[in-house]
Scaffold this motif. Structure first.
Motif, PDB file in Angstrom:
ATOM      1  N   ILE A   1       8.862 -34.162 -12.407  1.00  0.00           N
ATOM      2  CA  ILE A   1       8.611 -33.508 -13.867  1.00  0.00           C
ATOM      3  C   ILE A   1       7.323 -32.874 -13.582  1.00  0.00           C
ATOM      4  N   ARG A   2       6.171 -33.573 -12.908  1.00  0.00           N
ATOM      5  CA  ARG A   2       5.134 -32.632 -12.662  1.00  0.00           C
ATOM      6  C   ARG A   2       5.153 -31.331 -12.341  1.00  0.00           C
TER       7      ARG A   2
ATOM      8  N   ILE B   1       2.297 -36.088 -21.766  1.00  0.00           N
ATOM      9  CA  ILE B   1       3.139 -34.955 -22.162  1.00  0.00           C
ATOM     10  C   ILE B   1       3.450 -34.489 -23.856  1.00  0.00           C
TER      11      ILE B   1
ATOM     12  N   TYR C   1       0.269 -33.311 -18.395  1.00  0.00           N
ATOM     13  CA  TYR C   1       1.112 -33.743 -17.457  1.00  0.00           C
ATOM     14  C   TYR C   1       2.139 -32.547 -17.180  1.00  0.00           C
ATOM     15  N   ALA C   2       3.067 -32.447 -18.279  1.00  0.00           N
ATOM     16  CA  ALA C   2       4.056 -31.393 -18.156  1.00  0.00           C
ATOM     17  C   ALA C   2       4.417 -31.348 -19.749  1.00  0.00           C
TER      18      ALA C   2
ATOM     19  N   LEU D   1      -1.311 -26.693 -21.503  1.00  0.00           N
ATOM     20  CA  LEU D   1      -1.403 -27.111 -19.998  1.00  0.00           C
ATOM     21  C   LEU D   1      -3.001 -27.217 -19.468  1.00  0.00           C
TER      22      LEU D   1
ATOM     23  N   VAL E   1       4.219 -21.543 -16.555  1.00  0.00           N
ATOM     24  CA  VAL E   1       3.926 -23.034 -15.871  1.00  0.00           C
ATOM     25  C   VAL E   1       3.500 -22.527 -14.480  1.00  0.00           C
TER      26      VAL E   1
ATOM     27  N   GLY F   1       7.299 -29.050 -14.641  1.00  0.00           N
ATOM     28  CA  GLY F   1       6.296 -28.879 -15.704  1.00  0.00           C
ATOM     29  C   GLY F   1       6.738 -28.632 -17.209  1.00  0.00           C
TER      30      GLY F   1
ATOM     31  N   GLN G   1      -0.100 -23.279 -12.639  1.00  0.00           N
ATOM     32  CA  GLN G   1      -0.421 -24.247 -11.561  1.00  0.00           C
ATOM     33  C   GLN G   1      -0.958 -23.226 -10.309  1.00  0.00           C
TER      34      GLN G   1
END
Length: 218
Positions: free
Chosen positions: A10-11, A157, A176-177, A171, A209, A14, A213
């Motif tokens: 999930i992380r 989230i 977290y997502a 974000l 996303v 995203g 990241q």
């Protein structure tokens, strides 16, 4: 899949699209279009007609999708969803029995909360991630940032108000997502016979996303 692996996926992905649809066939079409755009994580809400059947078919036909169940309001429903292939459970609110069931069976659980008191209560009860809903009603990304300031250890989230225009803000605020609703889960495009519109939108979300990241890793 172990709970820790589910949470890591999930992380990493995203995004958690909140799949709402008017029929089983529409839900399956939406799920396929979103996954084709690289978003291989989603929650099928219990408001979808035949939601359990949709989960079972996706688990069988689209095994690359990290499948969750949404709008789960009680432990019995959570059990049914897990039986059809759901690997994580999401709710718009906090139900202690649902969280307890998931903890006992090593299932990732993401209950909903809004106020600081609700967030702490859900986390202390054993939530793996707390769904902040509806985030838009409280100021969006600014509210998430305000929550994260005194509660940096609680994973959150945000859902509600997430769009291509606000995704980076959420974000940056510490999400977290991202829980994404109608801005990505476009039933109108599916009804009109244009799944490629949904797929293109999903790709844009993933670009945001992954770009965020990558920036965090520099």
């Amino acid at each position: 899949m172990k709970k820790s692996d589910v949470l890591e996926q999930i992380r990493k992905i995203g995004l958690v699209p909140v799949l709402r649809a008017e029929s089983e066939s529409q839900a399956l079409a939406l799920a396929g279009a979103i996954a084709d755009g690289g978003v291989t994580c989603m929650e099928v809400t219990m408001t979808v007609p035949g939601a359990l059947k949709v989960m079972a078919r996706l688990a069988k036909e689209r095994p690359e999708i990290l499948l969750g169940a949404g709008t789960v309001l009680d432990a019995e429903t959570a059990k049914e969803c897990v039986g059809e292939g759901a690997t994580f459970i999401v709710s718009p609110a906090f139900d202690e029995k649902t969280v307890s069931y998931c903890r006992a069976h090593e299932i990732a659980v993401l209950p909903g909360a809004l106020t600081p008191t609700e967030v702490i209560r859900a986390w202390d009860a054993g939530a793996d991630v707390v769904k902040i809903f509806p985030a838009s009603a409280m100021g969006g990304a600014k509210y998430l940032k305000s929550l994260k300031a005194p509660l940096p250890n609680i994973e959150m989230i945000p859902t509600g108000g997430v769009s291509l225009a606000t995704a980076h803000e959420f974000l940056d605020a510490g999400a977290y997502a991202l829980g994404v609703g109608a801005d990505l889960v476009d039933t109108k495009a599916i009804r009109g016979g244009h799944p490629e519109t949904v797929t293109a939108h999903a790709r844009k979300y993933m670009e945001i996303v992954k770009g965020f990241q990558a920036g965090c890793l520099i």
